[in-house]
Design a protein around this motif. Sequence first.
Motif, PDB file in Angstrom:
ATOM      1  N   LYS A  87      79.349  61.882  68.432  1.00 37.74           N
ATOM      2  CA  LYS A  87      79.847  61.432  69.726  1.00 37.74           C
ATOM      3  C   LYS A  87      78.745  61.686  70.761  1.00 37.74           C
ATOM      4  CE  LYS A  87      83.600  62.966  67.315  1.00 37.74           C
ATOM      5  NZ  LYS A  87      83.594  64.002  66.251  1.00 37.74           N
ATOM      6  N   CYS A  88      78.299  60.652  71.398  1.00 32.76           N
ATOM      7  CA  CYS A  88      77.212  60.783  72.358  1.00 32.76           C
ATOM      8  C   CYS A  88      77.340  59.695  73.411  1.00 32.76           C
ATOM      9  CB  CYS A  88      75.860  60.674  71.652  1.00 32.76           C
ATOM     10  SG  CYS A  88      74.444  60.817  72.768  1.00 32.76           S
ATOM     11  N   TYR A  89      77.103  60.067  74.665  1.00 31.09           N
ATOM     12  CA  TYR A  89      77.148  59.138  75.788  1.00 31.09           C
ATOM     13  C   TYR A  89      75.877  59.349  76.599  1.00 31.09           C
ATOM     14  CZ  TYR A  89      81.905  59.963  74.206  1.00 31.09           C
ATOM     15  OH  TYR A  89      83.008  60.133  73.404  1.00 31.09           O
ATOM     16  N   ILE A  90      75.129  58.267  76.856  1.00 35.60           N
ATOM     17  CA  ILE A  90      73.814  58.451  77.469  1.00 35.60           C
ATOM     18  C   ILE A  90      73.423  57.222  78.281  1.00 35.60           C
ATOM     19  CG2 ILE A  90      72.609  57.601  75.404  1.00 35.60           C
ATOM     20  CD1 ILE A  90      70.462  59.759  75.928  1.00 35.60           C
ATOM     21  N   ASN A  91      72.782  57.446  79.421  1.00 31.19           N
ATOM     22  CA  ASN A  91      72.165  56.367  80.188  1.00 31.19           C
ATOM     23  C   ASN A  91      70.681  56.667  80.339  1.00 31.19           C
ATOM     24  OD1 ASN A  91      71.863  58.234  82.314  1.00 31.19           O
ATOM     25  ND2 ASN A  91      73.590  57.430  83.470  1.00 31.19           N
ATOM     26  N   GLU A  92      70.001  56.009  81.267  1.00 31.57           N
ATOM     27  CA  GLU A  92      68.551  56.185  81.391  1.00 31.57           C
ATOM     28  C   GLU A  92      68.165  57.480  82.096  1.00 31.57           C
ATOM     29  OE1 GLU A  92      69.816  54.413  85.233  1.00 31.57           O
ATOM     30  OE2 GLU A  92      70.319  54.063  83.130  1.00 31.57           O
ATOM     31  N   LYS A  93      69.141  58.251  82.562  1.00 30.71           N
ATOM     32  CA  LYS A  93      68.850  59.487  83.291  1.00 30.71           C
ATOM     33  C   LYS A  93      69.294  60.747  82.556  1.00 30.71           C
ATOM     34  CE  LYS A  93      69.545  56.930  87.583  1.00 30.71           C
ATOM     35  NZ  LYS A  93      70.449  56.706  88.726  1.00 30.71           N
ATOM     36  N   PHE A  94      70.484  60.727  81.955  1.00 29.57           N
ATOM     37  CA  PHE A  94      70.974  61.915  81.257  1.00 29.57           C
ATOM     38  C   PHE A  94      72.022  61.514  80.225  1.00 29.57           C
ATOM     39  CE2 PHE A  94      74.122  61.363  84.555  1.00 29.57           C
ATOM     40  CZ  PHE A  94      75.306  61.889  84.046  1.00 29.57           C
ATOM     41  N   GLY A  95      72.377  62.469  79.375  1.00 29.09           N
ATOM     42  CA  GLY A  95      73.344  62.180  78.331  1.00 29.09           C
ATOM     43  C   GLY A  95      74.171  63.402  77.979  1.00 29.09           C
ATOM     44  N   VAL A  96      75.177  63.189  77.124  1.00 28.70           N
ATOM     45  CA  VAL A  96      76.055  64.252  76.655  1.00 28.70           C
ATOM     46  C   VAL A  96      76.237  64.097  75.150  1.00 28.70           C
ATOM     47  CG1 VAL A  96      78.377  65.226  76.717  1.00 28.70           C
ATOM     48  CG2 VAL A  96      77.301  64.460  78.840  1.00 28.70           C
ATOM     49  N   ILE A  97      76.012  65.185  74.411  1.00 28.45           N
ATOM     50  CA  ILE A  97      76.402  65.277  73.004  1.00 28.45           C
ATOM     51  C   ILE A  97      77.640  66.164  72.961  1.00 28.45           C
ATOM     52  CG2 ILE A  97      75.747  66.089  70.707  1.00 28.45           C
ATOM     53  CD1 ILE A  97      72.846  65.596  71.477  1.00 28.45           C
ATOM     54  N   THR A  98      78.695  65.713  72.301  1.00 27.18           N
ATOM     55  CA  THR A  98      79.979  66.397  72.452  1.00 27.18           C
ATOM     56  C   THR A  98      80.843  66.253  71.203  1.00 27.18           C
ATOM     57  OG1 THR A  98      82.008  66.420  73.781  1.00 27.18           O
ATOM     58  CG2 THR A  98      80.902  64.315  73.538  1.00 27.18           C
ATOM     59  N   SER A  99      81.897  67.044  71.152  1.00 29.25           N
ATOM     60  CA  SER A  99      82.919  66.904  70.108  1.00 29.25           C
ATOM     61  C   SER A  99      83.966  65.865  70.487  1.00 29.25           C
ATOM     62  CB  SER A  99      83.619  68.252  69.881  1.00 29.25           C
ATOM     63  OG  SER A  99      84.275  68.678  71.068  1.00 29.25           O
ATOM     64  N   TYR A 103      88.499  58.911  73.687  1.00 25.94           N
ATOM     65  CA  TYR A 103      89.873  58.714  73.212  1.00 25.94           C
ATOM     66  C   TYR A 103      90.808  59.410  74.190  1.00 25.94           C
ATOM     67  CZ  TYR A 103      93.350  57.778  69.578  1.00 25.94           C
ATOM     68  OH  TYR A 103      94.418  57.288  68.859  1.00 25.94           O
ATOM     69  N   GLU A 104      91.804  58.692  74.663  1.00 29.16           N
ATOM     70  CA  GLU A 104      92.658  59.195  75.734  1.00 29.16           C
ATOM     71  C   GLU A 104      93.310  60.531  75.377  1.00 29.16           C
ATOM     72  OE1 GLU A 104      96.041  57.443  78.802  1.00 29.16           O
ATOM     73  OE2 GLU A 104      95.497  56.313  76.996  1.00 29.16           O
ATOM     74  N   HIS A 105      93.829  60.663  74.156  1.00 31.66           N
ATOM     75  CA  HIS A 105      94.491  61.905  73.750  1.00 31.66           C
ATOM     76  C   HIS A 105      93.488  63.065  73.746  1.00 31.66           C
ATOM     77  CE1 HIS A 105      97.475  64.434  71.688  1.00 31.66           C
ATOM     78  NE2 HIS A 105      96.434  64.913  71.004  1.00 31.66           N
ATOM     79  N   SER A 106      92.273  62.814  73.257  1.00 32.14           N
ATOM     80  CA  SER A 106      91.251  63.861  73.212  1.00 32.14           C
ATOM     81  C   SER A 106      90.918  64.363  74.608  1.00 32.14           C
ATOM     82  CB  SER A 106      89.985  63.335  72.539  1.00 32.14           C
ATOM     83  OG  SER A 106      90.240  62.933  71.211  1.00 32.14           O
ATOM     84  N   GLN A 107      90.808  63.441  75.547  1.00 28.54           N
ATOM     85  CA  GLN A 107      90.427  63.804  76.906  1.00 28.54           C
ATOM     86  C   GLN A 107      91.522  64.604  77.612  1.00 28.54           C
ATOM     87  OE1 GLN A 107      88.332  60.505  79.079  1.00 28.54           O
ATOM     88  NE2 GLN A 107      88.723  59.387  77.190  1.00 28.54           N
ATOM     89  N   SER A 108      92.775  64.430  77.185  1.00 21.88           N
ATOM     90  CA  SER A 108      93.898  65.060  77.879  1.00 21.88           C
ATOM     91  C   SER A 108      94.441  66.296  77.180  1.00 21.88           C
ATOM     92  CB  SER A 108      95.042  64.048  78.046  1.00 21.88           C
ATOM     93  OG  SER A 108      94.611  62.902  78.743  1.00 21.88           O
ATOM     94  N   ASN A 109      94.265  66.401  75.843  1.00 22.53           N
ATOM     95  CA  ASN A 109      94.988  67.434  75.103  1.00 22.53           C
ATOM     96  C   ASN A 109      94.122  68.346  74.232  1.00 22.53           C
ATOM     97  OD1 ASN A 109      97.977  66.536  75.583  1.00 22.53           O
ATOM     98  ND2 ASN A 109      96.899  64.653  75.009  1.00 22.53           N
ATOM     99  N   ASN A 110      92.991  67.857  73.729  1.00 24.25           N
ATOM    100  CA  ASN A 110      92.237  68.625  72.734  1.00 24.25           C
ATOM    101  C   ASN A 110      91.316  69.666  73.374  1.00 24.25           C
ATOM    102  OD1 ASN A 110      93.434  66.986  70.867  1.00 24.25           O
ATOM    103  ND2 ASN A 110      91.559  65.900  70.289  1.00 24.25           N
ATOM    104  N   TRP A 111      91.043  70.740  72.586  1.00 22.26           N
ATOM    105  CA  TRP A 111      89.956  71.649  72.937  1.00 22.26           C
ATOM    106  C   TRP A 111      88.651  70.946  72.568  1.00 22.26           C
ATOM    107  CZ3 TRP A 111      90.375  75.955  75.693  1.00 22.26           C
ATOM    108  CH2 TRP A 111      91.600  76.619  75.738  1.00 22.26           C
ATOM    109  N   GLU A 112      87.819  70.708  73.548  1.00 20.76           N
ATOM    110  CA  GLU A 112      86.561  70.011  73.322  1.00 20.76           C
ATOM    111  C   GLU A 112      85.439  70.751  74.045  1.00 20.76           C
ATOM    112  OE1 GLU A 112      86.495  67.480  71.344  1.00 20.76           O
ATOM    113  OE2 GLU A 112      88.459  66.493  71.437  1.00 20.76           O
TER     114      GLU A 112
END
Length: 256
Positions: A87-99, A103-112
């Motif tokens: 799972k990775c989100y990145i643009n031309e300036k910075f990015g995030v590597i994450t668990s 996914y809507e449920h992940s963003q609202s309920n999971n430990w990440e």
Amino acid sequence: MADFLDAPGVSAAFIEIIKNAEEQIFIASPYISLTPHNKKYLQSIDDKKVPIDIVYRSDTNPKQEDLVFLKQLQSAQLYKCNDLHAKCYINEKFGVITSMNLYEHSQSNNWEMGVRFFRETDPDLYTQTLEEVERILQASSPESNDQTAAAVTASQRTYEPRKPTRTISPKLKAPPKKGLFEKVVDSVLGETAYCIRCGKTIDYNPEKPYCPKCFASWARFNNPDYKEKVCHKCGAKYATTKTRPVCNDCYKTYYR
């Protein structure tokens, strides 16, 4: 410097990646289920015609309404990848590597958790991550849509980096104004110049004003107007670009 993010931090960083993008966005998420806010921000960046490449796992089934939404984005391209787990989100300036999946449920309920890194302060981590994301895209196949005349299989070429077509300003192709002595010295020793990103000494060439390492980093997005830090001719700290790699003083002194 890279920093740690908890689940809310990852969600917020994803929105910042979308909001701040000017050149390109890569999204790698095995599972996709968009929140209303996700859709609003993706739509807003699509309105600015920023290319968005999204890859998800080929054996998952995003909601039909999400697929319809993503396919109607004019600047977005969807890809499927076998066995994707990153799972990775990145643009031309910075990015995030994450668990966290997009996914809507992940963003609202999971430990990440995740790590955010920046091109400016974490150049090696940024470059290596971007290269790996592009390898994932190279191994993926594009998601067909209603405008696709024939299905594209995994054996066919899938991903080509999107690059601007602009080139260096024609004015800078003219040779510098130099006297006979300077030309003789240059012919013997070679003409010294500076990488416009790191300041390292290199050969003078306004068409290629980067050292090999910085050129590899710049070529990820190939934006000729990206702001750099050094004058190619004199080495002074100055806001340059590949299109205009010299400071104003050098331009006035050496170019017609």
